[in-house]
Write an enzyme that holds these catalytic residues in place. Structure first.
Site, PDB file in Angstrom:
ATOM      1  N   GLU A 156     -74.592-102.773 121.066  1.00  0.00           N
ATOM      2  CA  GLU A 156     -73.201-103.210 120.833  1.00  0.00           C
ATOM      3  C   GLU A 156     -72.306-102.523 121.845  1.00  0.00           C
ATOM      4  O   GLU A 156     -72.774-101.756 122.692  1.00  0.00           O
ATOM      5  CB  GLU A 156     -72.780-102.864 119.398  1.00  0.00           C
ATOM      6  CG  GLU A 156     -72.890-101.394 119.061  1.00  0.00           C
ATOM      7  CD  GLU A 156     -72.639-101.073 117.586  1.00  0.00           C
ATOM      8  OE1 GLU A 156     -71.905-101.804 116.918  1.00  0.00           O
ATOM      9  OE2 GLU A 156     -73.184-100.044 117.127  1.00  0.00           O
TER      10      GLU A 156
ATOM     11  N   LYS B  12     -70.476 -95.913 109.223  1.00  0.00           N
ATOM     12  CA  LYS B  12     -69.316 -95.761 110.124  1.00  0.00           C
ATOM     13  C   LYS B  12     -68.808 -94.322 110.094  1.00  0.00           C
ATOM     14  O   LYS B  12     -67.774 -94.026 109.493  1.00  0.00           O
ATOM     15  CB  LYS B  12     -68.215 -96.768 109.741  1.00  0.00           C
ATOM     16  CG  LYS B  12     -67.160 -96.963 110.825  1.00  0.00           C
ATOM     17  CD  LYS B  12     -66.369 -98.232 110.562  1.00  0.00           C
ATOM     18  CE  LYS B  12     -65.168 -98.395 111.476  1.00  0.00           C
ATOM     19  NZ  LYS B  12     -65.483 -98.527 112.888  1.00  0.00           N
TER      20      LYS B  12
ATOM     21  N   LEU C 167     -73.302-101.198 114.096  1.00  0.00           N
ATOM     22  CA  LEU C 167     -72.355-101.233 112.988  1.00  0.00           C
ATOM     23  C   LEU C 167     -72.218-102.683 112.512  1.00  0.00           C
ATOM     24  O   LEU C 167     -72.137-103.604 113.332  1.00  0.00           O
ATOM     25  CB  LEU C 167     -70.985-100.708 113.435  1.00  0.00           C
ATOM     26  CG  LEU C 167     -69.997-100.621 112.265  1.00  0.00           C
ATOM     27  CD1 LEU C 167     -70.342 -99.460 111.352  1.00  0.00           C
ATOM     28  CD2 LEU C 167     -68.566-100.511 112.760  1.00  0.00           C
TER      29      LEU C 167
ATOM     30  N   TYR D 222     -65.057 -93.561 108.255  1.00  0.00           N
ATOM     31  CA  TYR D 222     -63.716 -94.103 108.451  1.00  0.00           C
ATOM     32  C   TYR D 222     -63.735 -95.613 108.454  1.00  0.00           C
ATOM     33  O   TYR D 222     -64.799 -96.251 108.530  1.00  0.00           O
ATOM     34  CB  TYR D 222     -63.099 -93.558 109.747  1.00  0.00           C
ATOM     35  CG  TYR D 222     -63.639 -94.167 111.026  1.00  0.00           C
ATOM     36  CD1 TYR D 222     -64.915 -93.869 111.480  1.00  0.00           C
ATOM     37  CD2 TYR D 222     -62.867 -95.053 111.780  1.00  0.00           C
ATOM     38  CE1 TYR D 222     -65.394 -94.436 112.662  1.00  0.00           C
ATOM     39  CE2 TYR D 222     -63.344 -95.613 112.960  1.00  0.00           C
ATOM     40  CZ  TYR D 222     -64.617 -95.301 113.392  1.00  0.00           C
ATOM     41  OH  TYR D 222     -65.099 -95.869 114.548  1.00  0.00           O
TER      42      TYR D 222
ATOM     43  N   ARG E 299     -68.984 -72.939 105.281  1.00  0.00           N
ATOM     44  CA  ARG E 299     -69.871 -73.624 106.218  1.00  0.00           C
ATOM     45  C   ARG E 299     -71.337 -73.468 105.806  1.00  0.00           C
ATOM     46  O   ARG E 299     -71.846 -72.349 105.722  1.00  0.00           O
ATOM     47  CB  ARG E 299     -69.663 -73.108 107.641  1.00  0.00           C
ATOM     48  CG  ARG E 299     -70.458 -73.911 108.673  1.00  0.00           C
ATOM     49  CD  ARG E 299     -70.192 -73.475 110.099  1.00  0.00           C
ATOM     50  NE  ARG E 299     -70.925 -74.319 111.046  1.00  0.00           N
ATOM     51  CZ  ARG E 299     -72.202 -74.150 111.365  1.00  0.00           C
ATOM     52  NH1 ARG E 299     -72.892 -73.152 110.846  1.00  0.00           N
ATOM     53  NH2 ARG E 299     -72.804 -74.977 112.211  1.00  0.00           N
TER      54      ARG E 299
ATOM     55  N   ARG F  89     -67.341-101.998 103.068  1.00  0.00           N
ATOM     56  CA  ARG F  89     -68.130-101.201 104.014  1.00  0.00           C
ATOM     57  C   ARG F  89     -67.882 -99.703 103.811  1.00  0.00           C
ATOM     58  O   ARG F  89     -68.805 -98.899 103.958  1.00  0.00           O
ATOM     59  CB  ARG F  89     -67.824-101.606 105.456  1.00  0.00           C
ATOM     60  CG  ARG F  89     -68.772-100.897 106.444  1.00  0.00           C
ATOM     61  CD  ARG F  89     -68.629-101.389 107.867  1.00  0.00           C
ATOM     62  NE  ARG F  89     -67.274-101.171 108.342  1.00  0.00           N
ATOM     63  CZ  ARG F  89     -66.787-101.682 109.465  1.00  0.00           C
ATOM     64  NH1 ARG F  89     -67.540-102.456 110.239  1.00  0.00           N
ATOM     65  NH2 ARG F  89     -65.544-101.448 109.830  1.00  0.00           N
TER      66      ARG F  89
END
Ligand code: PDD
Length: 284
Positions: free
Chosen positions: A179, A147, A204, A33, A100, A52
């Site tokens: 972070e 991310k 990140l 995301y 799945r 990114r």
């Protein structure tokens, strides 16, 4: 008020938007995301977020669902349709729906979802008062440079901070701060140096971080990209965090130890001002 959201090629009222129960984002957190802030109806540093996103997709071998120009025009249309002056656009790309199986599907059809959120970003009481931070162990996976949507540990960290009466948590690994739960962490040393952890898979690679460090260097501030401990942070002159939705946000205490006089420091305030000025020039 109902929003218009974007799902796989369609702009729809939020109540009508649907994603398959077999979507791998839902079953495996197999998705990435981006959060892009909106100021004055414009997307801030879209290019950074676009770049990114591509890096995250490449690392996970998820094909891009749409081209770059289309991605920008979807963002813009969503901002316009929802009348967003200040807030954010959330964009998520997953590997899409498949039976799945841990093995990636051979022919993935990635899902693309975007929605907006109105937020008060420039006028924030927290930016005036500063954040109280607690430290927690960093128990996330080792590819924090991607991310991904697996945000349960950061969510647990924010709950732990809340339970302790604090605003957020900084995560610590092998004695050093990695972070914040949803932001990059910085200190300003007593001799005025801005210190933040160097880029690696441990954190990140924040888009706001990149811009803020550039603006700091352009303003002749000294930047050191290296790890620091909670003890060093508690002894620092100032501390702050950066992210797309908080910009530069002061930190005034860490694990109960007050920094300086307990109010946002001058370097942090100046960086927030510079960021707000400069970032808006980059709006598209
Ligand atoms: N979070 N580190 C982590 C773990 C983050 O989740 C984020 C952003 C950042 C800052 O990155 P950027 O400057 O590119 O926003 C650093 C977003 C805002 C979120 O999850 O809401």
């Amino acid at each position: 008020m109902s929003r218009i959201v974007y799902v796989n090629g369609e702009f729809l009222p939020e109540a009508e938007a649907k994603i398959s129960v077999f979507d791998r984002g839902f079953l495996f957190a197999d998705g990435v995301y981006e959060v892009t802030s909106v100021l004055g109806g414009k997307l801030i540093d879209f290019e950074g977020h676009r770049a990114r996103l591509h890096r995250s997709l490449t690392e996970l071998e998820i094909p891009a669902p749409v081209g770059d120009e289309e991605l920008l025009s979807i963002h813009r249309e969503l901002v316009e349709r929802n009348g967003i002056e200040e807030g954010m656009v959330y964009m998520q790309v997953t590997r899409g729906a498949a039976d799945r199986d841990f093995i990636y599907p051979a022919d993935p059809k990635p899902s693309l979802v975007l929605f907006t959120q109105v937020m008060s970003l420039t006028e924030s009481p927290k930016a005036e008062k500063g954040l109280n931070i607690v430290s927690i162990e960093d128990q996330r996976w080792a590819r924090r440079d991607i991310k991904t949507v697996q945000l349960l540990y950061p969510s647990m960290g924010k709950m732990a901070a809340k339970a302790a009466g604090a605003d957020d948590a900084w995560m610590v690994e092998e004695g050093a701060v990695t972070e914040g739960t949803s932001n990059n962490a910085y200190i300003v040393t007593r001799d005025g140096k801005i210190v933040t952890r160097q880029l690696s898979n441990a954190i990140l690679h924040g888009i706001t971080r990149k811009a803020v460090l550039r603006f700091a260097r352009e303003a002749q501030m000294v930047v050191e990209e290296r790890a620091f401990t909670i003890e060093e942070a508690q002894d620092a002159a100032e501390a702050f965090v950066t992210s797309a939705t908080t910009f530069v946000m002061p930190v005034v205490s860490i694990d109960g130890v007050t920094l300086g006089d307990g109010t946002p420091g001058p370097v942090t305030r100046r960086l927030r001002e510079i960021y707000l000025d400069e970032a808006q020039k980059l709006g598209v």
